[in-house]
Design an enzyme around this catalytic site. Structure first.
Site, short mmCIF file in Angstrom:
data_model
loop_
_atom_site.label_atom_id
_atom_site.label_comp_id
_atom_site.label_asym_id
_atom_site.label_seq_id
_atom_site.Cartn_x
_atom_site.Cartn_y
_atom_site.Cartn_z
N GLY A 98 0.84 -1.12 -0.03
CA GLY A 98 0.04 -0.13 0.02
C GLY A 98 0.85 1.20 0.19
O GLY A 98 1.92 1.22 -0.54
N PHE A 99 0.39 2.53 0.54
CA PHE A 99 1.02 3.68 0.66
C PHE A 99 2.38 3.52 1.23
O PHE A 99 3.46 4.05 0.69
CB PHE A 99 0.17 4.71 1.16
CG PHE A 99 -0.84 5.17 0.42
CD1 PHE A 99 -0.79 6.03 -0.76
CD2 PHE A 99 -2.25 4.85 0.64
CE1 PHE A 99 -1.82 6.23 -1.61
CE2 PHE A 99 -3.17 5.21 -0.25
CZ PHE A 99 -3.11 6.08 -1.25
N ASP A 107 1.71 -8.37 -1.55
CA ASP A 107 0.49 -8.36 -1.10
C ASP A 107 -0.49 -9.48 -1.49
O ASP A 107 0.14 -10.51 -1.49
CB ASP A 107 0.09 -6.81 -1.66
CG ASP A 107 -1.09 -6.00 -0.75
OD1 ASP A 107 -1.98 -6.63 -0.47
OD2 ASP A 107 -0.74 -5.06 -0.56
N ARG A 113 -5.52 4.13 9.66
CA ARG A 113 -7.01 4.62 10.12
C ARG A 113 -7.43 5.71 9.40
O ARG A 113 -6.62 6.30 8.55
CB ARG A 113 -6.64 5.06 11.65
CG ARG A 113 -5.27 6.22 11.77
CD ARG A 113 -5.19 6.40 13.40
NE ARG A 113 -3.87 7.13 13.42
CZ ARG A 113 -3.48 8.11 14.42
NH1 ARG A 113 -4.62 8.42 15.15
NH2 ARG A 113 -2.49 8.63 14.52
N LEU A 117 5.57 -2.25 11.12
CA LEU A 117 5.03 -0.87 11.17
C LEU A 117 3.68 -0.86 11.59
O LEU A 117 3.20 0.23 12.12
CB LEU A 117 5.41 -0.18 9.82
CG LEU A 117 4.87 1.24 9.54
CD1 LEU A 117 6.01 2.08 10.26
CD2 LEU A 117 4.40 1.67 8.45
N ARG A 157 9.26 13.81 13.77
CA ARG A 157 8.35 14.86 13.79
C ARG A 157 8.64 15.96 14.68
O ARG A 157 8.72 17.30 14.31
CB ARG A 157 6.87 14.43 14.01
CG ARG A 157 6.23 13.64 13.04
CD ARG A 157 4.87 13.01 13.42
NE ARG A 157 4.24 12.23 12.26
CZ ARG A 157 3.58 11.33 12.18
NH1 ARG A 157 3.47 10.47 13.30
NH2 ARG A 157 3.26 10.75 11.17
N HIS A 178 3.62 4.13 20.70
CA HIS A 178 3.07 4.84 19.56
C HIS A 178 1.63 5.60 19.66
O HIS A 178 0.99 5.20 18.87
CB HIS A 178 3.52 4.27 18.47
CG HIS A 178 3.41 5.25 17.11
ND1 HIS A 178 4.17 6.19 17.11
CD2 HIS A 178 3.13 4.74 15.93
CE1 HIS A 178 4.16 6.66 15.66
NE2 HIS A 178 3.35 5.84 15.16
N1 APR Z 1 -1.20 -9.89 3.43
C1 APR Z 1 -0.30 -8.86 2.74
N2 APR Z 1 -0.77 -7.54 2.25
C2 APR Z 1 -1.89 -7.29 3.22
C3 APR Z 1 -2.44 -8.33 3.95
C4 APR Z 1 -2.11 -9.46 3.98
N3 APR Z 1 -2.60 -10.46 4.63
N4 APR Z 1 -3.92 -7.53 4.17
C5 APR Z 1 -3.81 -6.36 3.85
N5 APR Z 1 -2.64 -6.04 2.98
C6 APR Z 1 -2.33 -4.90 2.21
C7 APR Z 1 -3.51 -4.29 1.54
O1 APR Z 1 -3.96 -4.83 0.47
C8 APR Z 1 -2.97 -2.89 1.35
O2 APR Z 1 -1.86 -2.86 0.09
O3 APR Z 1 -1.60 -4.03 3.10
C9 APR Z 1 -1.78 -2.79 2.46
C10 APR Z 1 -1.86 -1.53 3.50
O4 APR Z 1 -1.86 -0.50 2.68
P1 APR Z 1 -2.55 0.91 2.75
O5 APR Z 1 -3.81 0.53 2.93
O6 APR Z 1 -2.15 2.03 1.79
O7 APR Z 1 -2.04 1.33 4.36
P2 APR Z 1 -0.74 2.04 4.80
O8 APR Z 1 -0.96 3.39 4.58
O9 APR Z 1 0.25 1.73 3.68
O10 APR Z 1 -0.84 1.59 6.29
C11 APR Z 1 -0.46 0.41 6.49
O11 APR Z 1 0.87 0.81 8.39
O12 APR Z 1 1.26 2.97 9.59
C12 APR Z 1 0.46 1.88 9.41
O13 APR Z 1 -1.34 2.50 10.51
C13 APR Z 1 -0.70 2.14 9.39
O14 APR Z 1 -1.47 -0.08 9.97
C14 APR Z 1 -1.25 0.72 8.93
C15 APR Z 1 -0.19 0.08 8.05
#
Ligand code: APR
Length: 310
Positions: free
Chosen positions: A12-13, A34, A85, A121, A154, A178
């Site tokens: 993800g991001f 992913d 979140r 993370l 930060r 955190h």
């Molecule tokens: N296996 C692999 N990837 C997964 C799984 C899994 N079982 N479940 C979810 N994902 C992937 C999602 O498909 C998505 O691409 O995790 C990714 C999460 O990405 P985002 O939704 O963009 O979230 P992001 O902003 O990257 O944050 C991820 O980091 O900072 C923390 O609180 C935040 O817990 C969150 C995490």
């Protein structure tokens, strides 16, 4: 010699940004993982990043996959999988969904890389790191979480802005979970080697401490549909570099405590030494009564979240 292998779980991001930053620093080859529902986008992001490497002048292979077999023999695994979140949510609201994800991800990671080091993370990070630790069965030096590098980043940003000096010359120090009750230790913060308290009056420092505590929420409210990822990714990469290059850097990390600071069988943000063996040492400091009380409160919040794990 072979190139180091780093797997980033969750594309993800944060995961994607982390992968790109790892490659830009030429820290190793990157495997971005992913779930099958997003196989195309995961492969697409990785290929797009790979195609940036000739221009950037770095030799790092980047692949996207949904198959953990491709992560086999990783030197380092970074877990960013899970839900982020949204406005109105605390990090703790994510616990049950993300704990399930931690369990399944960890099992797959450990099956293919039994000797790796893991940095977590995913939030709420103190509890999620505990979940990864107990699922993995790894020794405590090979499982840690990221929180303090980001929280101090930060803090350092706000101090540097206020004083109009280089961010590089500002050091900060944050203990605890955190969350909004993290404990920034002002008396251990310096600007150019000079104690912060000599630079700014107490009310300004207090305001910056408060902004640091709520720093994650500030970004969540601005983004509107997710949480911070550039600074979190940069923080992960600094920890990764310390480990992969065996730098023995002194960085805050979410560490397993066995009596340090008076806590047992839990993960909490503390100063550590990060090197080739992972989290090599927890650094213990003497705290004032006031600081210890603040840390107790933060540890208590982490314990409350840990009770929600099954
Ligand atoms: N296996 C692999 N990837 C997964 C799984 C899994 N079982 N479940 C979810 N994902 C992937 C999602 O498909 C998505 O691409 O995790 C990714 C999460 O990405 P985002 O939704 O963009 O979230 P992001 O902003 O990257 O944050 C991820 O980091 O900072 C923390 O609180 C935040 O817990 C969150 C995490």
């Amino acid at each position: 010699i072979r190139r180091r292998k780093i797997s980033v779980i969750g594309a993800g991001f944060t995961g994607a940004t982390t992968a790109l930053m790892l490659a830009q620093k030429e820290l190793g080859d990157v495997v971005l993982v992913d779930i099958p529902q997003v196989e195309g986008p995961t492969k697409g992001k990785a290929l797009d990043m790979l195609e940036s490497t000739p221009v950037q002048g770095v030799d790092s292979n980047i692949v996207g996959t949904t198959d953990y077999a491709e992560t086999a023999g990783s030197d380092l695994v970074i877990i960013t999988a899970g839900v982020a979140r949204k406005p109105g949510m605390s990090r703790d609201d994510l616990v049950s969904t993300n704990a399930k994800i931690m369990k399944s991800v960890t099992k797959s990671v450990v099956e293919h890389s039994p000797n790796t080091i893991i940095i977590v993370l995913t939030n709420p990070v103190d509890a999620m790191t505990y979940e990864v630790f107990r699922t993995s069965g790894f020794p405590k030096n090979r499982v840690m979480g990221q929180s303090g590098v980001l929280d101090t980043a930060r803090f350092r940003t706000f101090i540097a802005q206020e004083l109009n000096v280089s961010v590089e010359d500002v050091t900060g120090f944050v203990l605890g979970g955190h969350g909004d009750d993290m404990v920034p230790l002002v008396r251990y913060s310096y600007v150019g080697g000079i104690p912060l308290e000599k630079w700014l009056p107490k009310d300004r420092i207090d305001a910056i401490v408060e902004r640091t505590r709520k720093g994650g929420g500030e970004i969540v409210n601005l983004l509107g549909n997710g949480s911070a990822y550039y600074a979190p990714a940069a923080s992960l990469v600094q920890m990764a570099e310390a480990i992969l290059k065996d730098k023995r850097r002194i960085l805050p990390a979410v560490a397993y405590l066995e009596g340090e600071y008076g806590y047992n069988d839990m993960f909490l943000g503390v100063p550590t030494i990060l090197g080739g063996n992972g989290l090599e040492k927890v650094i213990e400091l003497e705290l004032t009564d006031e600081e210890k009380q603040a840390l107790d409160k933060s540890a208590e919040s982490v314990r409350r979240v840990m009770k929600l794990l099954d």
